[in-house]
Design an enzyme around this catalytic site. Structure first.
Site, PDB file in Angstrom:
ATOM      1  N   MET A  93       0.759  -1.277  -0.027  1.00 24.20           N
ATOM      2  CA  MET A  93       0.254   0.127  -0.075  1.00 24.20           C
ATOM      3  C   MET A  93       0.785   1.378  -0.077  1.00 24.20           C
ATOM      4  O   MET A  93       0.392   2.354   0.586  1.00 24.20           O
ATOM      5  CB  MET A  93      -0.897  -0.028   1.095  1.00 24.20           C
ATOM      6  N   ASN A 110       2.704  -4.916 -10.481  1.00 20.13           N
ATOM      7  CA  ASN A 110       1.688  -4.839  -9.636  1.00 20.13           C
ATOM      8  C   ASN A 110       0.464  -5.199 -10.184  1.00 20.13           C
ATOM      9  O   ASN A 110       0.112  -5.120 -11.271  1.00 20.13           O
ATOM     10  CB  ASN A 110       1.688  -3.219  -9.432  1.00 20.13           C
ATOM     11  N   HIS A 112      -3.837  -4.366  -9.653  1.00 19.07           N
ATOM     12  CA  HIS A 112      -4.721  -3.239  -9.414  1.00 19.07           C
ATOM     13  C   HIS A 112      -5.994  -3.722  -9.572  1.00 19.07           C
ATOM     14  O   HIS A 112      -6.382  -4.187 -10.645  1.00 19.07           O
ATOM     15  CB  HIS A 112      -4.185  -1.997 -10.192  1.00 19.07           C
TER      16      HIS A 112
HETATM   17  C1  GRF Z   1      -5.987  -6.466  -4.026  1.00 16.80           C
HETATM   18  O1  GRF Z   1      -7.406  -6.315  -4.152  1.00 16.80           O
HETATM   19  C2  GRF Z   1      -4.857  -5.754  -4.996  1.00 16.80           C
HETATM   20  O2  GRF Z   1      -5.479  -5.783  -6.108  1.00 16.80           O
HETATM   21  C3  GRF Z   1      -4.579  -4.591  -4.298  1.00 16.80           C
HETATM   22  O3  GRF Z   1      -4.863  -4.901  -2.855  1.00 16.80           O
HETATM   23  C4  GRF Z   1      -5.583  -5.928  -2.564  1.00 16.80           C
HETATM   24  C5  GRF Z   1      -4.488  -6.853  -1.896  1.00 16.80           C
HETATM   25  O4  GRF Z   1      -5.267  -8.226  -1.445  1.00 16.80           O
HETATM   26  N1  GRF Z   1      -3.497  -3.767  -4.878  1.00 16.80           N
HETATM   27  P1  GRF Z   1      -4.246  -9.478  -0.929  1.00 16.80           P
HETATM   28  O5  GRF Z   1      -3.505  -9.031   0.079  1.00 16.80           O
HETATM   29  O6  GRF Z   1      -3.420  -9.701  -1.975  1.00 16.80           O
HETATM   30  O7  GRF Z   1      -5.165 -10.427  -0.539  1.00 16.80           O
END
Ligand code: GRF
Length: 204
Positions: A93, A110, A112
């Site tokens: 994040m 990445n 998204h």
């Molecule tokens: C996912 O929705 C991804 O697209 C976004 O953050 C979320 C991460 O989920 N960048 P996880 O930690 O992989 O379960």
């Protein structure tokens, strides 16, 4: 065949990281290994999942560093120790700065949860839902200097249904994330991705 050493950067639940782990284990992504998982948040489920697989993990706490460059230098130091070839941002994040990006340009992917370039940044699913789109989805892309702006590798569409809530929509998007992220990693590992300007060519 050389093994591609992967580092995964996470901040939370780690379901995308788990999907990559599973696809390496079952042979769908050949010649790859997750060498290390790093989190900017302590005690996350992602770290627990990685530890359950016997993968080395690090919690690098940003508040312990005076600025982003020194925080990212510490990450870089760990990545170099593990001879990392590819970095995956799997629910990480933070916006990656030049300290970390420059040495790994074109070697960082990445995921998204929206169809870029629509709805970049935080909460892509909610942004799309609130906007009232009929179709949204997810995107795997190379990381560049912007926020969710890099060359697109794979996208998958998800229909918004009449009775969808933000949560039901997000969970159907997540199912697709778990398919396209491993697929993009497989293509990278097999040397099938060629960046040509804004476009990514997928080689046979
Ligand atoms: C996912 O929705 C991804 O697209 C976004 O953050 C979320 C991460 O989920 N960048 P996880 O930690 O992989 O379960």
């Amino acid at each position: 065949m050389n093994i591609t050493n992967i580092a995964v950067l996470v901040s939370g639940r780690g379901s995308n990281m788990q999907a990559i782990i599973d696809n390496i284990k079952n042979g769908t992504i050949p010649n790859a290994s997750i060498a290390v998982v790093l989190s900017d948040v302590g005690g996350t489920y992602a770290l627990e999942r990685a530890q359950n697989q016997g993968i080395d993990t690090f919690f690098v706490n940003p508040v312990q560093y005076e600025d982003k460059a020194s925080y990212e230098s510490e990450i870089l130091r760990i990545l170099e120790k593990y001879n990392i070839d590819l970095i995956l941002l799997a629910g990480y994040m933070r916006v990656v700065g030049p300290t970390l990006l420059n040495p790994y340009r074109n070697k960082m992917l990445n995921i998204h949860p929206a169809l870029l370039p629509s709805f970049p940044g935080l909460h892509g699913q909610k942004q799309a839902f609130d906007h009232g789109v009929r179709v949204t989805g997810c995107t795997v892309h190379f990381v560049d200097d912007g926020v969710d702006t890099g060359p697109i590798i794979i996208q998958k569409c998800v229909q918004v249904l009449e009775d969808d809530t933000e949560e039901s929509l997000a969970s159907r998007i997540l199912e697709q994330e778990h398919k396209i992220f491993p697929e993009a990693v497989r293509l990278f590992v097999q040397g099938q991705l060629r960046i040509e300007g804004r476009k990514v060519r997928i080689l046979e």
